[in-house]
Design an enzyme around this catalytic site. Structure first.
Site, PDB file in Angstrom:
ATOM      1  N   LYS A 211       0.828  -1.210   0.000  1.00 52.17           N
ATOM      2  CA  LYS A 211       0.000   0.000   0.000  1.00 52.17           C
ATOM      3  C   LYS A 211       0.864   1.263   0.000  1.00 52.17           C
ATOM      4  CE  LYS A 211      -4.268  -2.146   0.894  1.00 52.17           C
ATOM      5  NZ  LYS A 211      -5.292  -2.631   1.808  1.00 52.17           N
ATOM      6  N   ARG A 250      -3.121 -10.506   4.398  1.00 53.53           N
ATOM      7  CA  ARG A 250      -3.490 -10.525   2.960  1.00 53.53           C
ATOM      8  C   ARG A 250      -2.329  -9.902   2.190  1.00 53.53           C
ATOM      9  NH1 ARG A 250      -5.611  -7.144  -0.809  1.00 53.53           N
ATOM     10  NH2 ARG A 250      -7.128  -8.011  -2.256  1.00 53.53           N
TER      11      ARG A 250
HETATM   12  N1  PMM Z   1      -7.216  -4.221   0.302  1.00 50.04           N
HETATM   13  C1  PMM Z   1      -7.478  -4.257  -1.012  1.00 50.04           C
HETATM   14  C2  PMM Z   1      -8.468  -5.105  -1.538  1.00 50.04           C
HETATM   15  N2  PMM Z   1      -9.156  -5.931  -0.723  1.00 50.04           N
HETATM   16  N3  PMM Z   1      -9.609  -6.750   1.435  1.00 50.04           N
HETATM   17  C3  PMM Z   1      -9.397  -6.717   2.743  1.00 50.04           C
HETATM   18  N4  PMM Z   1     -10.114  -7.504   3.567  1.00 50.04           N
HETATM   19  N5  PMM Z   1      -8.458  -5.898   3.307  1.00 50.04           N
HETATM   20  C4  PMM Z   1      -7.706  -5.050   2.546  1.00 50.04           C
HETATM   21  O1  PMM Z   1      -6.887  -4.310   3.109  1.00 50.04           O
HETATM   22  C5  PMM Z   1      -7.926  -5.045   1.137  1.00 50.04           C
HETATM   23  C6  PMM Z   1      -8.903  -5.923   0.610  1.00 50.04           C
HETATM   24  C7  PMM Z   1      -6.726  -3.336  -1.925  1.00 50.04           C
HETATM   25  O2  PMM Z   1      -5.486  -3.872  -2.263  1.00 50.04           O
HETATM   26  P1  PMM Z   1      -5.231  -4.608  -3.669  1.00 50.04           P
HETATM   27  O3  PMM Z   1      -5.753  -3.686  -4.760  1.00 50.04           O
HETATM   28  O4  PMM Z   1      -3.798  -4.833  -3.762  1.00 50.04           O
HETATM   29  O5  PMM Z   1      -6.010  -5.897  -3.690  1.00 50.04           O
END
Ligand code: PMM
Length: 296
Positions: A211, A250
């Site tokens: 991030k 994650r």
């Molecule tokens: N961040 C992203 C997408 N989905 N889901 C959860 N539960 N927590 C998060 O912090 C989260 C998520 C955005 O990141 P990405 O675009 O790299 O998937």
């Protein structure tokens, strides 16, 4: 055995996610990448068809289904545990039918009034993230009196609403939502207070991977790390989260995550992190479907 967080590998089947947008848009590429993540040590794979980066436009329901369903189905058939990253009940329902076993809803049930009922009916695990509105303008909502207190009380309120909507509390995983309507300072304050979030009484998921705040840390404006250059800094936050006792991390890059978890496990020692919601093994601690199952 020392409790150790589960590793959720990210597979974004989108053209526009901030770190892997466009890379896994073809189902075959997404499935191959997901299987690589599992071979590297991911316990489950999170498949999403909508980018949530700041400013992102939403795809249609049809487009989201077209992106995620073939990937979910192929992975589930191959025996991979799949969570579907969606804010839409119709997409969650179709993904569960295709073999997903967890719903990851970054809106915590606020984006779609049908989501809570669907998850309650299906009896599956539900990841409810702290959310203040869709990505198009979410950063304008990054205003808090006290970000840690505000996020904790919003998550407690959400958990109560989910229980009132029929979702068993042991099925609910909370997530403070790093980068969602948060400035870098907000993200650091939340990370510093993971023990309070872990103490809310639900399993906790943390998603700091790649991030923006990790691109900026320690760097002058203009010299930020690019998304693909953020795995080492992500690993440091992962080790920290593991020591705070989170249940799941994650992440995009699994090998650096496994290294970070090895260090955290060694530091935690045989008794593990105090008061944590971390797991004792792959997928097992995902909540029981029923009290009967708990007794078996
Ligand atoms: N961040 C992203 C997408 N989905 N889901 C959860 N539960 N927590 C998060 O912090 C989260 C998520 C955005 O990141 P990405 O675009 O790299 O998937």
């Amino acid at each position: 055995m020392t409790p150790r967080p589960l590793v959720m590998g990210v597979v974004n089947v989108t053209p526009d996610s901030f770190s892997d947008g466009g890379e896994w848009l073809q189902p075959e590429a997404a499935v191959t990448h997901a299987r690589l993540l599992v071979s590297q040590g991911a316990d489950l794979v999170d498949v999403g068809g909508e980018s949530t980066r700041p400013g992102a436009e939403r795809p249609s329901v049809e487009e989201e289904l077209r992106r995620v369903l073939p990937v979910v189905s192929a992975l589930a058939t191959a025996g991979v545990t799949v969570s579907v990253d969606t804010m839409r009940a119709s997409v969650a329902a179709a993904a569960l039918d295709a073999g997903a076993s967890i719903v990851n809803d970054v809106s915590g049930g606020l984006a779609d009034p049908d989501m809570v009922g669907l998850v309650a009916d299906r009896g599956v695990d539900y990841i409810a993230m702290h959310w203040r509105g869709h990505s198009a303008d979410m950063q304008s909502r990054a205003i808090y009196d006290d970000v840690v207190g505000d996020v904790c009380s919003a998550l407690v309120d959400r958990a109560a609403a989910l229980a009132a909507g029929g979702i068993a509390p042991e099925r609910v995983v909370l997530d403070p939502g790093f980068g969602f309507a948060k400035t870098a300072e907000h993200n650091w304050a939340l990370l510093r207070s993971l023990d309070l979030l872990v103490g809310l009484g639900h399993r906790l998921l943390v998603g700091t991977s790649r991030k923006t705040f990790l691109g900026r840390v320690g760097r002058a404006p203009g010299a930020e790390r690019s998304p693909l250059d953020r795995d080492v800094v992500t690993a440091v936050t992962t080790a920290y989260a593991a020591l705070a006792g989170v249940w799941c991390v994650r992440v995009h890059d699994v090998p650096t995550t496994v290294d970070a978890l090895d260090v955290a496990a060694a530091l935690a020692g045989p008794t593990g992190p105090a008061g944590g919601s971390g797991s004792a093994g792959p997928i097992g601690p995902i909540g029981p479907a029923s009290p009967e199952e708990e007794l078996r």
